[in-house]
Scaffold this active site. Sequence first.
Site, PDB file in Angstrom:
ATOM      1  N   TYR A 259     -26.310   2.692  29.164  1.00  0.00           N
ATOM      2  CA  TYR A 259     -27.885   2.508  29.157  1.00  0.00           C
ATOM      3  C   TYR A 259     -28.688   3.652  28.905  1.00  0.00           C
ATOM      4  O   TYR A 259     -29.924   3.612  29.032  1.00  0.00           O
ATOM      5  CB  TYR A 259     -28.214   2.251  30.965  1.00  0.00           C
ATOM      6  N   ARG A 408     -36.888  17.753  31.511  1.00  0.00           N
ATOM      7  CA  ARG A 408     -35.874  17.034  30.573  1.00  0.00           C
ATOM      8  C   ARG A 408     -36.515  16.035  29.756  1.00  0.00           C
ATOM      9  O   ARG A 408     -36.946  15.216  30.079  1.00  0.00           O
ATOM     10  CB  ARG A 408     -34.557  16.585  31.385  1.00  0.00           C
TER      11      ARG A 408
END
Lengths: 440, 440
Positions: A259, A408
Amino acid sequence: MSEPHATLAEEAAKLDAADELRAKRAEFVLDDSDNDSDSDDSDGTVYLDGNSLGALPAAVPARLADVIGREWGRLRIRSWEESGWWTAPERIGDRIGRLVGAAPGQVVVGDSTSVNVFKAVVGAVRIAQARAAAGEEPRDGTRGGSPEESRGGTRDEILVDESTFPTDGYIAESAARMTGCTLRPVPAPDIAAAVGPRTAVALVNHVDYRTGRLHDLPGTTAAVHAAGALVVWDLCHSAGALPVGLDAHGVDLAVGCTYKYLNGGPGSPAYLYVAREHQPRFDSPLPGWNSHADPFGMAPAYAPADGALRGRVGTPDILSMLALEAALEVWDGVSPDAVRAKSLALTDFFLRCVEAYVPAGRVESVTPAAHQERGSQVALRCADAGEVMAELIRRGVVGDFRRPDILRFGFTPLYTGFADVERAARVLAAVLAEAPGEVA
Amino acid sequence: MSEPHATLAEEAAKLDAADELRAKRAEFVLDDSDNDSDSDDSDGTVYLDGNSLGALPAAVPARLADVIGREWGRLRIRSWEESGWWTAPERIGDRIGRLVGAAPGQVVVGDSTSVNVFKAVVGAVRIAQARAAAGEEPRDGTRGGSPEESRGGTRDEILVDESTFPTDGYIAESAARMTGCTLRPVPAPDIAAAVGPRTAVALVNHVDYRTGRLHDLPGTTAAVHAAGALVVWDLCHSAGALPVGLDAHGVDLAVGCTYKYLNGGPGSPAYLYVAREHQPRFDSPLPGWNSHADPFGMAPAYAPADGALRGRVGTPDILSMLALEAALEVWDGVSPDAVRAKSLALTDFFLRCVEAYVPAGRVESVTPAAHQERGSQVALRCADAGEVMAELIRRGVVGDFRRPDILRFGFTPLYTGFADVERAARVLAAVLAEAPGEVA
């Protein structure tokens, strides 16, 4: 600021124009022409969180509507055979295999990454112990324990990447407990040196989920083999972003989710790679009926199937599985090398834009500068990272926050452009300019 | 033939008219007004295989289109929180809990049935052994081993229903191997007598997948408890077809699939029930990050969450999970008692029609005649059962074949009508009249 906005924006436009993967962007549902009411930026969203949940491939909605409406709704039970449901785990496994350098017949899709880590680590321990019991030599006796040490000796240690994504460590601990092994956390770069004659298995992440550091798969694999042990690689943050070369580097087992860079959808099924040479000895701790040599024989005694499907467990989750299959169509004609080249260009460019736009010292990259040590994300250490990321998202730049202090940003080469990268850095600089702080 | 077609067809019409669940049929996609080109019967398909794959609830396609297009496609990563993805396993677990007699907070959805059998059996063994090590008395000391025998004694035996669906037996064997136990197959009705002071766990199917026999859940549970052991019930063939009463009967753990009478879709995620009293001691062999007390803390050390979510493992499979949630809406306002009453009426009526239409001796029911021993299916032993079922399917009557000689017909009270039942028996009789054979 070492480079002005106009210059970098212009360069981004040139890079996008020259990008050989550029056409792939149209195969995804993005917000380019969308007025997202939650964003105050009319340019739409820059999605840099594909390393957490990949964007929706445009082929998926129609395919799933057909799977639900016709295959389930009309054909019902007949679809297990007529619509190819039963063989989906191996069929889709082979598609993923191409992206991670595995020849057909070695990858099977199903279950979560965590469950596959359990199968892989327990399976690897059993293979290592069976080899030791049989007095078999390591494949490469040039390093590690002497033949005397390893021949018939006990293989009762599992090494795990110390900064692993947590679930791997938790599951490895359970695998150790249930196989009578001890678990020893070691920094991934030190595993090659730490592996010894008692090591059964090393479980290592190809790319660190937090820092984006790419670990040395060929070197670590060779060192683990030299000590007579097996290696299990977690490819969650590398598959679909860079070439892996499982077969080429002689990897024993591997797992990964689908995913992130593979865009399979939320919680889409994970996969398990068992190298062909190990398949006859792969002894799954989860020997469900789908892995039986004759599953519809309904025999009371278990007899494992040959090949990759020995890694199957229970009835596969067809809706998610076939969404993944449709999602993988975007990879047709795409080479992992081209993806890697663009990925590095994207992260290089992002680091340059950040350096140009963000006041010095306000963020610090924890992602290695060296290409051979970098995955497809950039992690920036930043004071108030949680608040900064929340504000970035409000302004249409979606990355994620990892406690305590990491911003991130994931770069998916198939749909991320250089203009996205430039804009993300520009918005980040604006947010940081408004929120004074220091590197934590 | 003891009763003529006209009489039974007329009775079917009356029973359908009086059926209080009749309106539920419209909430499913069936073939009533459909010209299925693969069927030579203009009446469409009679689907009696809902005990293998439930029919499509009409609410599912639109819901999944929204999950894919908006929640995944537009909100992407934000949906984990904003669309309630993260809490789906517990939320949907509670919905299933209502159907199996479990108060909220004890059921969690995810993984396959096989994986949940592993969690449940290993978890139950650990609880039994922890209780024994702590010198705790069985909850009911009136039967089984004396207090001296069980106090501090070894609990190292797992009993398993001898005619279990194969995967339970295979997984129980692995659980036994990995916990140092021995596995002893016992016919389900004899488990109450076989359980002893060394028994840790008994794993039993509530309804036998082949014969449709309903086992005595209250009695067996009480007997297992009296011996100081725990019981794990597999509800695959009972949940959604009859009341289970997990809490009322003091069941310890249970598992079940959701794609049969719960209509969750092909391979939809299974569930795990851990009774509230056992949750603090439930020590999962698959302690994935989703079961951590603080999953986003990303701590290297595992610390289990409280409650049902201790049974979670990895990232939940959202597409399949939310299809299941939409599918469960058909249960709104439906009582398991009404479902059970209709189920028994359907199977009674089918047996009567078969007796009336099918030449004596051509088939033999292996499903118990007594209501208290019957689930929601009828299994007929029949020579050439494979060929007979293939022909039935060609003629629009869909059941399934279980080797070597069983025709299996499942009756889903929410969408199966009495006219379906009458037609199925009529077509069966016609097929058998053309294919001479004898009871195998």
